[in-house]
Motif scaffolding. Structure first.
Motif, mmCIF file in Angstrom:
data_model
loop_
_atom_site.group_PDB
_atom_site.id
_atom_site.type_symbol
_atom_site.label_atom_id
_atom_site.label_comp_id
_atom_site.label_asym_id
_atom_site.label_seq_id
_atom_site.Cartn_x
_atom_site.Cartn_y
_atom_site.Cartn_z
ATOM 1 N N ALA A 193 0.805 -1.214 0.000
ATOM 2 C CA ALA A 193 0.000 0.000 0.000
ATOM 3 C C ALA A 193 0.843 1.271 0.000
ATOM 4 O O ALA A 193 0.278 2.372 0.018
ATOM 5 C CB ALA A 193 -0.922 0.017 1.213
ATOM 6 N N PHE A 194 2.171 1.139 -0.048
ATOM 7 C CA PHE A 194 3.009 2.341 -0.004
ATOM 8 C C PHE A 194 4.281 2.135 -0.822
ATOM 9 O O PHE A 194 4.978 1.137 -0.656
ATOM 10 C CB PHE A 194 3.378 2.692 1.441
ATOM 11 C CG PHE A 194 4.111 4.004 1.563
ATOM 12 C CD1 PHE A 194 3.426 5.206 1.431
ATOM 13 C CD2 PHE A 194 5.476 4.029 1.797
ATOM 14 C CE1 PHE A 194 4.100 6.415 1.542
ATOM 15 C CE2 PHE A 194 6.149 5.239 1.915
ATOM 16 C CZ PHE A 194 5.458 6.435 1.776
ATOM 17 N N GLN A 195 4.554 3.095 -1.703
ATOM 18 C CA GLN A 195 5.731 3.022 -2.574
ATOM 19 C C GLN A 195 6.460 4.369 -2.563
ATOM 20 O O GLN A 195 5.830 5.419 -2.456
ATOM 21 C CB GLN A 195 5.322 2.698 -4.012
ATOM 22 C CG GLN A 195 4.514 1.430 -4.174
ATOM 23 C CD GLN A 195 3.935 1.297 -5.558
ATOM 24 O OE1 GLN A 195 4.073 2.186 -6.399
ATOM 25 N NE2 GLN A 195 3.258 0.181 -5.817
ATOM 26 N N LEU A 196 7.772 4.298 -2.707
ATOM 27 C CA LEU A 196 8.588 5.484 -2.902
ATOM 28 C C LEU A 196 9.124 5.480 -4.329
ATOM 29 O O LEU A 196 9.395 4.404 -4.887
ATOM 30 C CB LEU A 196 9.760 5.520 -1.917
ATOM 31 C CG LEU A 196 9.429 5.737 -0.445
ATOM 32 C CD1 LEU A 196 10.707 5.662 0.389
ATOM 33 C CD2 LEU A 196 8.733 7.078 -0.236
ATOM 34 N N GLN A 197 9.277 6.653 -4.922
ATOM 35 C CA GLN A 197 9.845 6.779 -6.265
ATOM 36 C C GLN A 197 11.031 7.746 -6.239
ATOM 37 O O GLN A 197 11.025 8.724 -5.497
ATOM 38 C CB GLN A 197 8.811 7.314 -7.267
ATOM 39 C CG GLN A 197 7.681 6.363 -7.592
ATOM 40 C CD GLN A 197 6.535 6.478 -6.617
ATOM 41 O OE1 GLN A 197 6.186 7.563 -6.170
ATOM 42 N NE2 GLN A 197 5.937 5.354 -6.261
#
Length: 322
Positions: A261-265
């Motif tokens: 449910a959580f991603q960094l780019q």
């Protein structure tokens, strides 16, 4: 395979024709709004990246071949506040007219804000506004592990009583590996022409030929992005040689999958880094980062990037499911 070979041959022919017709530098091209990322995740990964993700409704605006008929009953919006009252906003949704041929509709609006008008002596005569609009419609067809997509665009630029229009299309072919998390894409972007009122001149649209790959190692929570852009005219980077020349055509990015449910780019755009470099110092230009929060019926995305020192751009996005 025969169908995909014919597709690649068609794209190569169009590429060759566009290369002959668009041997111009970026400073001689119009409608630069077409070069802006249409959504926060694209900005966070680098504005030249091709996004291939069925959970991201904006993805088709960077790669029309990734249009998915299952992405109906969703809408996505993006907003960015720029300097001096300028704003940039976007919206999209997907219609399933036929399961094999989904239809994507997108709108982008770049508002330059209110400006002061003066006469030849410098005296104020009031104010005027300027803005760019882009309306785009795309569709795609999947053939096993291959896909083809096309986007048609109408773009309008208005400054006070002066205006110009442009008509363009994107052609995209993609290969999706049957077992590994790997995509390879060919994109011919902004093939078209501009028109203006009698007595006004026009310049070419910002055509771009790109190849992109996306790969996620099987046991690693990171998805990697690599794009080579502006391949149709390597000489657009006159004055840049060697490794810096290659860098100016390269974009890299990564999705860090911390949780489902959580991603960094994080991303790097070599063309922006090189064009804004001053005396071997780039003020972090070209670097970007962001995050995406995926809930059951809601997605929130954010990107931070900049074109100059001391003034980063904040780009927010919202995707709704119903």
């Amino acid at each position: 395979m025969k169908t995909f070979s014919r597709l690649i041959l068609l794209l190569a022919c169009v590429w060759a024709a566009c290369r002959h017709a668009t041997a111009q530098t970026y400073s001689q091209q119009s409608f630069q709004v077409l070069n802006l990322a249409s959504h926060p995740r694209g900005a966070a990964l680098g504005e030249s990246q091709t996004i291939a993700d069925s959970t991201d409704l904006f993805a088709w605006m960077t790669a029309p071949a990734m249009l998915n008929g299952n992405n109906t009953r969703r809408a996505a919006f993006g907003f960015q506040s720029l300097r001096e009252g300028m704003t940039y906003s976007s919206a999209t949704m997907v219609l399933a007219l036929r399961q094999q041929y989904p239809l994507g509709i997108g709108i982008r609006y770049l508002n330059y804000g209110k400006m002061d008008a003066t006469d030849a002596s410098g005296q104020s005569t009031g104010t005027f506004r300027a803005a760019d609009y882009v309306i785009e419609i795309g569709s795609a067809h999947r053939m096993g592990n291959y896909g083809i997509g096309l986007t048609a665009k109408w773009v309008n630029s208005q400054i006070a009583e002066y205006g110009a229009h442009g008509f363009a299309m994107d052609l995209n072919a993609v290969f999706i590996h049957p077992t590994a998390d790997f995509h390879f894409s060919v994109l011919l972007k902004n093939i078209g022409f501009a028109t203006a009122a009698v007595g006004q001149s026009t310049t070419p649209l910002p055509f771009d030929a790109r190849i992109s790959s996306i790969f996620k190692p099987a046991h690693m929570p990171v998805r990697f992005y690599l794009t080579l852009s502006r391949l149709h005219d390597w000489q657009q980077t006159k004055g840049i040689e060697g490794a810096s020349e290659w860098l100016s055509h390269t974009g890299v990015g990564a999705d860090i999958l911390l949780h489902k449910a959580f991603q960094l780019q994080v991303g790097f755009d070599g063309q922006r880094n090189q064009s804004l470099r001053y005396r071997d110092f780039s003020h972090r230009a070209g670097w970007s980062l962001g995050f995406r929060l995926l809930l059951r019926r809601l997605q929130v995305s954010y990107a931070l990037s900049g074109y100059q020192a001391g003034y980063p751009r904040h780009f927010w996005g919202l995707q709704i499911h119903w």
